[in-house]
Design a protein around this motif. Structure first.
Motif, PDB file in Angstrom:
ATOM      1  N   ASP A 127      57.432  73.666  28.104  1.00  0.00           N
ATOM      2  CA  ASP A 127      56.066  73.979  27.687  1.00  0.00           C
ATOM      3  C   ASP A 127      55.367  72.774  27.051  1.00  0.00           C
ATOM      4  N   TRP A 128      56.128  71.844  26.514  1.00  0.00           N
ATOM      5  CA  TRP A 128      55.557  70.656  25.881  1.00  0.00           C
ATOM      6  C   TRP A 128      55.012  69.639  26.882  1.00  0.00           C
ATOM      7  N   THR A 129      55.242  69.881  28.174  1.00  0.00           N
ATOM      8  CA  THR A 129      54.759  68.938  29.198  1.00  0.00           C
ATOM      9  C   THR A 129      53.453  69.397  29.839  1.00  0.00           C
ATOM     10  N   ALA A 130      52.845  70.474  29.354  1.00  0.00           N
ATOM     11  CA  ALA A 130      51.711  71.095  30.040  1.00  0.00           C
ATOM     12  C   ALA A 130      50.610  70.117  30.406  1.00  0.00           C
ATOM     13  N   HIS A 131      50.321  69.155  29.533  1.00  0.00           N
ATOM     14  CA  HIS A 131      49.198  68.241  29.780  1.00  0.00           C
ATOM     15  C   HIS A 131      49.649  66.887  30.346  1.00  0.00           C
ATOM     16  N   ARG A 132      50.904  66.787  30.688  1.00  0.00           N
ATOM     17  CA  ARG A 132      51.393  65.562  31.323  1.00  0.00           C
ATOM     18  C   ARG A 132      51.212  65.644  32.835  1.00  0.00           C
ATOM     19  N   TYR A 133      51.498  64.504  33.487  1.00  0.00           N
ATOM     20  CA  TYR A 133      51.405  64.436  34.940  1.00  0.00           C
ATOM     21  C   TYR A 133      52.795  64.199  35.529  1.00  0.00           C
ATOM     22  N   PRO A 134      53.004  64.590  36.799  1.00  0.00           N
ATOM     23  CA  PRO A 134      54.347  64.477  37.382  1.00  0.00           C
ATOM     24  C   PRO A 134      55.014  63.123  37.207  1.00  0.00           C
ATOM     25  N   HIS A 135      54.249  62.037  37.311  1.00  0.00           N
ATOM     26  CA  HIS A 135      54.866  60.712  37.211  1.00  0.00           C
ATOM     27  C   HIS A 135      55.393  60.420  35.808  1.00  0.00           C
TER      28      HIS A 135
END
Length: 357
Positions: A127-135
């Motif tokens: 859930d902490w990656t929600a605003h990150r991008y795949p790379h």
């Protein structure tokens, strides 16, 4: 959701990809399609998904014929080996994609989408990656996001094609344990393709072994490993030795060694082959025990706590492979080039016409 495969065939030009396959996948089960490259496992998975059409045969979901039903109407979630995430979208938008493109009449509200996506990200512990991008994520994290995206549309069936194939060994081991725990939580009927025997045996409720488009064996992980249906399955599920054997009234002789062959109680003085796994061979430093084969140690390989041996006997030119604990090897004083004696503990005997696989 149960799935029935009824006499499905698929050919690509001169290559038979699926050969008269009939299977039933039970509701809530996690099943592995296991086999070498070209065995037909991915083609069968794509036929179930609706990404390929069979040349003949029928596909039924919970009794309903879906053979000609478009992939978008089958209620299937698909996870590919190479993630297939949208690079220009955030993790949140990737997971939400299948919900946002629904027709307006069935599309959830923005709040409902947000709540669902965050619940799924919590489920896959990202859930902490929600605003990150795949790379910005590791390979293992990207694959868990791909799984969350597949689950967002609430699929009736989850299909995974070599889901961990692009990852290194340590991450693969971690993710397959994670997948098993996740499946125990969600109980979606799931089928995953793999060529990794350990992965199939560790993760699945059931293993279907395929070869050249055919189903060779269908059973629990314990059944396919402990009681292989034929030599192909025996060879594919681990390091195995093949010995020439003399079968007589329920027993098989390999030199001075006797193995049980209860499936052949009426065969007398018949030729056959005995298959024995490397870890089912005792390696001894002396010949003071009965039922042993004299051998010379031609190669010693130490892999962590395990020693793998290659040995040669008078029974033939084919090397025999054995495995033992390193501490046991050292205690016996064995060494490369030295003498040893072998005693197969258990194996499986086949007649020549059965042992050609």
């Amino acid at each position: 959701m149960s799935i029935e495969i009824d006499r499905v065939n698929k050919r690509f030009r001169d290559f038979v990809a699926v050969d008269d396959a009939s299977l039933t996948f039970r509701e809530g089960e996690l099943t592995a399609l296991l086999g070498p490259s070209g065995s037909g496992k991915t083609t069968l998975l794509r036929i179930i998904a609706g990404l390929e059409q069979p040349d003949s045969g029928r596909i039924r979901f919970h009794g309903e014929d879906t053979t000609d039903l478009h992939v978008s109407k089958r209620g299937v979630g698909f996870v590919f080996q190479h993630y297939a995430l949208f690079k220009h979208m955030s993790v949140f938008d990737n997971v939400a994609f299948g919900l946002t493109v629904r027709p307006r009449s069935t599309r959830p509200t923005k709040r409902e989408i947000r709540d669902k996506v965050m619940r799924l990200l919590e489920l896959v512990q990202l859930d902490w990656t929600a605003h990150r991008y795949p790379h910005q994520l590791s390979g293992g994290q990207r694959q868990r996001i791909a799984l969350a995206r597949a689950l967002a549309v609430e699929p009736k069936v989850l299909l995974l094609d070599e889901p961990f194939g692009a990852l290194d060994a340590k991450v693969r081991a971690e993710l397959r344990r994670w997948l098993r725990r996740l499946h125990d939580e969600i109980h979606v009927t799931s089928i995953f393709v793999t060529h990794d025997q350990e992965e199939a045996l560790e993760v699945s409720d059931r293993v279907i072994v395929m070869n050249q488009g055919r189903v060779e064996q269908d059973g629990s992980p314990e059944e396919v490993y402990d009681a292989p249906a034929n030599p192909f399955v025996y060879r594919f599920l681990g390091n195995v030795n093949r010995f020439d054997a003399h079968i007589h009234e329920g027993s098989a002789r390999i030199g001075e060694v006797t193995l049980p062959a209860p499936q052949y109680p009426h065969h007398r003085h018949a030729s056959g082959h005995a298959f024995v796994r490397a870890h089912d061979i005792d390696v001894l430093a002396t010949a003071d025990q009965p039922d042993t084969l004299a051998a010379r140690i031609s190669l010693v390989s130490v892999v962590g706590p395990t020693v793998r041996l290659e040995l040669v006997t008078d029974q033939g030119d084919t090397p025999i492979h054995a495995e033992m604990a390193k501490h046991r090897f050292n205690a016996l004083g064995l060494e490369q080039g030295g003498q040893a004696w072998l005693r197969p503990r258990q194996g499986r005997v086949f007649l020549p016409e059965e042992a050609t696989g």
